[in-house]
Scaffold this motif. Structure first.
Motif, PDB file in Angstrom:
ATOM      1  N   LEU A  76      79.895  52.974  22.011  1.00 17.98           N
ATOM      2  CA  LEU A  76      80.648  52.490  21.103  1.00 17.98           C
ATOM      3  C   LEU A  76      80.425  50.979  21.082  1.00 17.98           C
ATOM      4  CD1 LEU A  76      83.832  54.423  22.056  1.00 17.98           C
ATOM      5  CD2 LEU A  76      82.225  54.886  20.105  1.00 17.98           C
ATOM      6  N   MET A  77      80.126  50.319  22.289  1.00 16.31           N
ATOM      7  CA  MET A  77      79.912  48.669  22.198  1.00 16.31           C
ATOM      8  C   MET A  77      79.154  48.566  23.574  1.00 16.31           C
ATOM      9  SD  MET A  77      82.773  45.578  21.954  1.00 16.31           S
ATOM     10  CE  MET A  77      82.797  45.958  20.297  1.00 16.31           C
ATOM     11  N   ALA A  78      78.051  47.622  23.420  1.00 16.39           N
ATOM     12  CA  ALA A  78      77.508  47.165  24.573  1.00 16.39           C
ATOM     13  C   ALA A  78      77.213  45.689  24.889  1.00 16.39           C
ATOM     14  CB  ALA A  78      76.144  47.825  24.579  1.00 16.39           C
ATOM     15  N   PRO A  79      77.103  45.206  25.969  1.00 17.33           N
ATOM     16  CA  PRO A  79      76.854  43.740  26.071  1.00 17.33           C
ATOM     17  C   PRO A  79      75.453  43.380  25.655  1.00 17.33           C
ATOM     18  CG  PRO A  79      76.735  44.856  28.041  1.00 17.33           C
ATOM     19  CD  PRO A  79      77.100  45.669  27.285  1.00 17.33           C
ATOM     20  N   GLU A 105      94.481  48.771  27.141  1.00 17.99           N
ATOM     21  CA  GLU A 105      96.048  48.497  26.630  1.00 17.99           C
ATOM     22  C   GLU A 105      95.812  48.982  25.092  1.00 17.99           C
ATOM     23  OE1 GLU A 105      97.079  44.361  28.166  1.00 17.99           O
ATOM     24  OE2 GLU A 105      94.734  44.329  28.457  1.00 17.99           O
ATOM     25  N   ASP A 106      96.927  49.731  24.977  1.00 16.25           N
ATOM     26  CA  ASP A 106      97.045  50.426  23.725  1.00 16.25           C
ATOM     27  C   ASP A 106      95.738  50.870  23.157  1.00 16.25           C
ATOM     28  OD1 ASP A 106      99.704  50.118  23.877  1.00 16.25           O
ATOM     29  OD2 ASP A 106      99.620  48.075  23.050  1.00 16.25           O
ATOM     30  N   LEU A 128      85.882  45.767  29.047  1.00 13.05           N
ATOM     31  CA  LEU A 128      85.117  45.998  30.522  1.00 13.05           C
ATOM     32  C   LEU A 128      84.998  44.690  31.044  1.00 13.05           C
ATOM     33  CD1 LEU A 128      82.951  49.153  29.239  1.00 13.05           C
ATOM     34  CD2 LEU A 128      85.246  49.127  30.171  1.00 13.05           C
ATOM     35  N   TYR A 129      84.867  44.583  32.205  1.00 14.02           N
ATOM     36  CA  TYR A 129      84.102  43.371  32.908  1.00 14.02           C
ATOM     37  C   TYR A 129      83.489  43.993  34.137  1.00 14.02           C
ATOM     38  CZ  TYR A 129      88.304  41.106  30.558  1.00 14.02           C
ATOM     39  OH  TYR A 129      89.272  40.636  29.951  1.00 14.02           O
ATOM     40  N   TYR A 173      86.704  45.979  22.699  1.00 14.94           N
ATOM     41  CA  TYR A 173      86.726  47.181  21.657  1.00 14.94           C
ATOM     42  C   TYR A 173      87.938  47.624  21.241  1.00 14.94           C
ATOM     43  CZ  TYR A 173      85.629  51.878  19.680  1.00 14.94           C
ATOM     44  OH  TYR A 173      85.651  52.933  18.826  1.00 14.94           O
ATOM     45  N   THR A 174      88.100  47.713  20.303  1.00 16.58           N
ATOM     46  CA  THR A 174      89.448  48.220  19.632  1.00 16.58           C
ATOM     47  C   THR A 174      89.207  49.568  18.663  1.00 16.58           C
ATOM     48  OG1 THR A 174      90.534  46.194  19.283  1.00 16.58           O
ATOM     49  CG2 THR A 174      91.424  47.809  18.060  1.00 16.58           C
ATOM     50  N   GLU A 175      90.063  50.667  19.028  1.00 16.26           N
ATOM     51  CA  GLU A 175      89.587  51.951  18.662  1.00 16.26           C
ATOM     52  C   GLU A 175      90.337  51.911  17.344  1.00 16.26           C
ATOM     53  OE1 GLU A 175      88.151  54.958  17.579  1.00 16.26           O
ATOM     54  OE2 GLU A 175      87.695  54.690  19.996  1.00 16.26           O
TER      55      GLU A 175
END
Length: 212
Positions: free
Chosen positions: A135-138, A160-161, A166-167, A176-178
């Motif tokens: 979904l998302m990568a650095p 959160e919601d 990710l850290y 990332y926001t779903e």
């Protein structure tokens, strides 16, 4: 009188701030000795060694994905842990499932978000057994500067919601926001060892703080 009111108001704000802080309680998901609060294949795949949870093998190829998961669900939280992945032969990969659930067929698999870990997937967000994609990568160059391959790394997941961050070792790798409102935003937490490789993963210092 005005100074007294301002002082009283400031004191009230401090009390509220202290209460909000004290209400947040972080606790360990692993006692370092037992699998209390967890379920999975603790006979052949998962074991406890020197205060860590260990999964997989460097001598035999892991036959399929396998997960050790919590017995209860979590929605909004900050999860911090240390992860160490080693192996040279086959597909060497692991990850942390969250807001996930067990599948029935096959029963050892899970579906949901995964904080991924392994070559080409370091600290990225994957959708396991659902959309089956990253979904998302650095940035691939930067993340290699931040991680310690074959050694312990600090992994943090903030859910959160509908926002997921990710850290790794203090560096944010995913924000990332779903957008899909049908995707569940609560579920189990699971530790993964990926199949098709002679791989060994270890986890320790697993701390969660639930958020309102």
């Amino acid at each position: 009188m005005k100074r007294l009111l301002l002082a009283s108001f400031a004191l009230l704000l401090l009390i509220i701030a202290y209460k909000n802080t004290s209400d947040k309680k972080a606790f360990s998901l692993f006692d370092g000795k037992t699998f209390s609060g967890w379920e999975g294949d603790t006979l052949t795949t998962w074991r406890i060694k020197n205060g860590t949870i260990v999964g997989g093998s460097l001598d035999q190829t892991v036959p399929h994905n396998d997960f050790l998961c919590t017995e209860r669900s979590y929605a909004n939280f900050i999860l911090k842990l240390k992860i160490k992945l080693t192996g040279q032969e086959g597909f060497i990969n692991s990850g942390i499932q969250f807001r996930s659930k067990r599948l029935i067929d096959p029963p050892y698999e899970m579906t949901g978000y995964q904080a991924d870990w392994g070559e080409n997937y370091w600290a990225s967000l994957y959708d396991e057994s659902r959309r089956n994609k990253t979904l998302m990568a650095p940035d691939s160059t930067k993340v290699l500067e931040w991680i310690k391959v074959g050694d312990w790394n600090d992994y943090e997941i903030r859910a959160e919601d509908r926002r997921i961050r990710l850290y790794i070792n203090g560096h944010m790798t995913v924000d990332y926001t779903e957008a899909d409102t049908t995707i569940p935003q609560s579920g189990l937490i699971g530790l993964q060892i990926h199949g098709a490789g002679k791989a060994l993963v270890a986890f320790k210092d697993i701390i969660i703080e639930e958020l309102k």
